[in-house]
Design a protein around this motif. Structure first.
Motif, mmCIF file in Angstrom:
data_model
loop_
_atom_site.group_PDB
_atom_site.id
_atom_site.type_symbol
_atom_site.label_atom_id
_atom_site.label_comp_id
_atom_site.label_asym_id
_atom_site.label_seq_id
_atom_site.Cartn_x
_atom_site.Cartn_y
_atom_site.Cartn_z
ATOM 1 N N ARG A 49 0.873 -1.173 0.000
ATOM 2 C CA ARG A 49 0.000 0.000 0.000
ATOM 3 C C ARG A 49 0.911 1.225 0.000
ATOM 4 O O ARG A 49 1.967 1.234 0.634
ATOM 5 C CB ARG A 49 -0.870 -0.053 1.257
ATOM 6 N N SER A 50 0.503 2.281 -0.720
ATOM 7 C CA SER A 50 1.328 3.490 -0.763
ATOM 8 C C SER A 50 0.435 4.719 -0.809
ATOM 9 O O SER A 50 -0.762 4.632 -1.066
ATOM 10 C CB SER A 50 2.250 3.471 -1.990
ATOM 11 N N ARG A 51 1.058 5.858 -0.500
ATOM 12 C CA ARG A 51 0.361 7.136 -0.543
ATOM 13 C C ARG A 51 1.392 8.221 -0.806
ATOM 14 O O ARG A 51 2.587 8.032 -0.590
ATOM 15 C CB ARG A 51 -0.389 7.406 0.758
ATOM 16 N N PRO A 52 0.931 9.384 -1.295
ATOM 17 C CA PRO A 52 1.870 10.477 -1.546
ATOM 18 C C PRO A 52 2.383 11.101 -0.246
ATOM 19 O O PRO A 52 1.698 11.059 0.785
ATOM 20 C CB PRO A 52 1.046 11.506 -2.328
ATOM 21 N N ALA A 53 3.546 11.690 -0.310
ATOM 22 C CA ALA A 53 4.122 12.405 0.824
ATOM 23 C C ALA A 53 3.317 13.670 1.100
ATOM 24 O O ALA A 53 2.655 14.211 0.216
ATOM 25 C CB ALA A 53 5.575 12.774 0.518
ATOM 26 N N VAL A 54 3.390 14.141 2.345
ATOM 27 C CA VAL A 54 2.712 15.357 2.776
ATOM 28 C C VAL A 54 3.779 16.322 3.292
ATOM 29 O O VAL A 54 4.667 15.928 4.050
ATOM 30 C CB VAL A 54 1.690 15.045 3.902
ATOM 31 N N GLN A 55 3.697 17.577 2.889
ATOM 32 C CA GLN A 55 4.686 18.565 3.309
ATOM 33 C C GLN A 55 4.769 18.644 4.825
ATOM 34 O O GLN A 55 3.761 18.601 5.521
ATOM 35 C CB GLN A 55 4.322 19.934 2.734
ATOM 36 N N GLU A 56 5.990 18.764 5.339
ATOM 37 C CA GLU A 56 6.309 18.914 6.767
ATOM 38 C C GLU A 56 6.123 17.632 7.579
ATOM 39 O O GLU A 56 6.281 17.641 8.791
ATOM 40 C CB GLU A 56 5.505 20.049 7.417
ATOM 41 N N GLU A 57 5.778 16.530 6.951
ATOM 42 C CA GLU A 57 5.625 15.264 7.673
ATOM 43 C C GLU A 57 7.011 14.631 7.839
ATOM 44 O O GLU A 57 7.900 14.827 7.024
ATOM 45 C CB GLU A 57 4.717 14.329 6.861
ATOM 46 N N GLN A 58 7.203 13.861 8.895
ATOM 47 C CA GLN A 58 8.479 13.191 9.133
ATOM 48 C C GLN A 58 8.360 11.727 8.727
ATOM 49 O O GLN A 58 7.341 11.089 8.973
ATOM 50 C CB GLN A 58 8.870 13.289 10.597
ATOM 51 N N TYR A 59 9.442 11.211 8.122
ATOM 52 C CA TYR A 59 9.453 9.844 7.622
ATOM 53 C C TYR A 59 10.643 9.079 8.160
ATOM 54 O O TYR A 59 11.631 9.654 8.573
ATOM 55 C CB TYR A 59 9.507 9.846 6.088
ATOM 56 N N THR A 60 10.523 7.774 8.104
ATOM 57 C CA THR A 60 11.594 6.874 8.500
ATOM 58 C C THR A 60 11.893 5.961 7.324
ATOM 59 O O THR A 60 10.972 5.490 6.657
ATOM 60 C CB THR A 60 11.160 6.015 9.711
ATOM 61 N N LEU A 61 13.162 5.732 7.069
ATOM 62 C CA LEU A 61 13.546 4.786 6.032
ATOM 63 C C LEU A 61 13.429 3.390 6.623
ATOM 64 O O LEU A 61 13.983 3.107 7.683
ATOM 65 C CB LEU A 61 14.973 5.067 5.566
ATOM 66 N N ARG A 62 12.709 2.507 5.955
ATOM 67 C CA ARG A 62 12.407 1.180 6.498
ATOM 68 C C ARG A 62 12.681 0.132 5.436
ATOM 69 O O ARG A 62 12.479 0.361 4.258
ATOM 70 C CB ARG A 62 10.937 1.136 6.885
ATOM 71 N N MET A 98 7.612 9.926 -2.625
ATOM 72 C CA MET A 98 8.101 11.302 -2.726
ATOM 73 C C MET A 98 7.942 11.806 -4.150
ATOM 74 O O MET A 98 8.250 11.091 -5.095
ATOM 75 C CB MET A 98 9.595 11.359 -2.378
ATOM 76 N N PRO A 99 7.482 13.060 -4.312
ATOM 77 C CA PRO A 99 7.448 13.624 -5.664
ATOM 78 C C PRO A 99 8.870 13.780 -6.194
ATOM 79 O O PRO A 99 9.823 13.931 -5.418
ATOM 80 C CB PRO A 99 6.779 14.984 -5.487
ATOM 81 N N ALA A 100 9.010 13.740 -7.491
ATOM 82 C CA ALA A 100 10.339 13.803 -8.116
ATOM 83 C C ALA A 100 11.098 15.081 -7.755
ATOM 84 O O ALA A 100 12.322 15.077 -7.711
ATOM 85 C CB ALA A 100 10.204 13.684 -9.628
ATOM 86 N N ASP A 101 10.408 16.179 -7.452
ATOM 87 C CA ASP A 101 11.086 17.441 -7.145
ATOM 88 C C ASP A 101 11.144 17.728 -5.639
ATOM 89 O O ASP A 101 11.367 18.863 -5.233
ATOM 90 C CB ASP A 101 10.422 18.599 -7.878
ATOM 91 N N ALA A 102 10.964 16.707 -4.813
ATOM 92 C CA ALA A 102 10.951 16.889 -3.356
ATOM 93 C C ALA A 102 12.340 17.271 -2.838
ATOM 94 O O ALA A 102 13.352 16.838 -3.362
ATOM 95 C CB ALA A 102 10.488 15.611 -2.676
ATOM 96 N N HIS A 103 12.351 18.091 -1.797
ATOM 97 C CA HIS A 103 13.574 18.437 -1.070
ATOM 98 C C HIS A 103 13.445 17.787 0.297
ATOM 99 O O HIS A 103 12.473 18.029 1.010
ATOM 100 C CB HIS A 103 13.703 19.953 -0.903
ATOM 101 N N LEU A 104 14.425 16.981 0.665
ATOM 102 C CA LEU A 104 14.370 16.259 1.930
ATOM 103 C C LEU A 104 15.451 16.756 2.877
ATOM 104 O O LEU A 104 16.572 17.037 2.456
ATOM 105 C CB LEU A 104 14.565 14.759 1.701
ATOM 106 N N ARG A 105 15.109 16.835 4.134
ATOM 107 C CA ARG A 105 16.090 17.153 5.176
ATOM 108 C C ARG A 105 16.366 15.847 5.902
ATOM 109 O O ARG A 105 15.462 15.244 6.493
ATOM 110 C CB ARG A 105 15.524 18.179 6.145
#
Length: 73
Positions: free
Chosen positions: A10-23, A44-51
């Motif tokens: 199952r997948s869904r699009p990323a949401v701005q300002e949300e925190q993620y974990t690599l799993r 993640m959208p192709a033009d996403a900027h990640l911190r």
């Protein structure tokens, strides 16, 4: 954008300002998840900027010049 190897999950699009974990998913593929739902891949959208946080100086990111955050982006 999700890697094709995550199409079994199952997948869904990323949401701005949300925190993620690599799993690592049961198939062995690595992908992002949100803290409250470990079974859903976050795409993640192709033009996403990640911190990136929690990367030590001696981690695998060193060859790619990925390291600890040195300031606000």
């Amino acid at each position: 954008m999700c890697d094709y190897s995550l199409e079994l999950y199952r997948s869904r699009p990323a949401v701005q300002e949300e925190q993620y974990t690599l799993r690592r998913f049961p198939s062995g593929t690595m992908g992002f998840t949100a803290g409250y739902d470990c079974d859903t891949a976050v795409c993640m959208p192709a033009d996403a900027h990640l911190r990136l946080e929690g990367i030590g100086e001696n981690r695998a990111g060193a060859p790619f010049d990925v390291g600890p955050c040195r300031g606000k982006w």
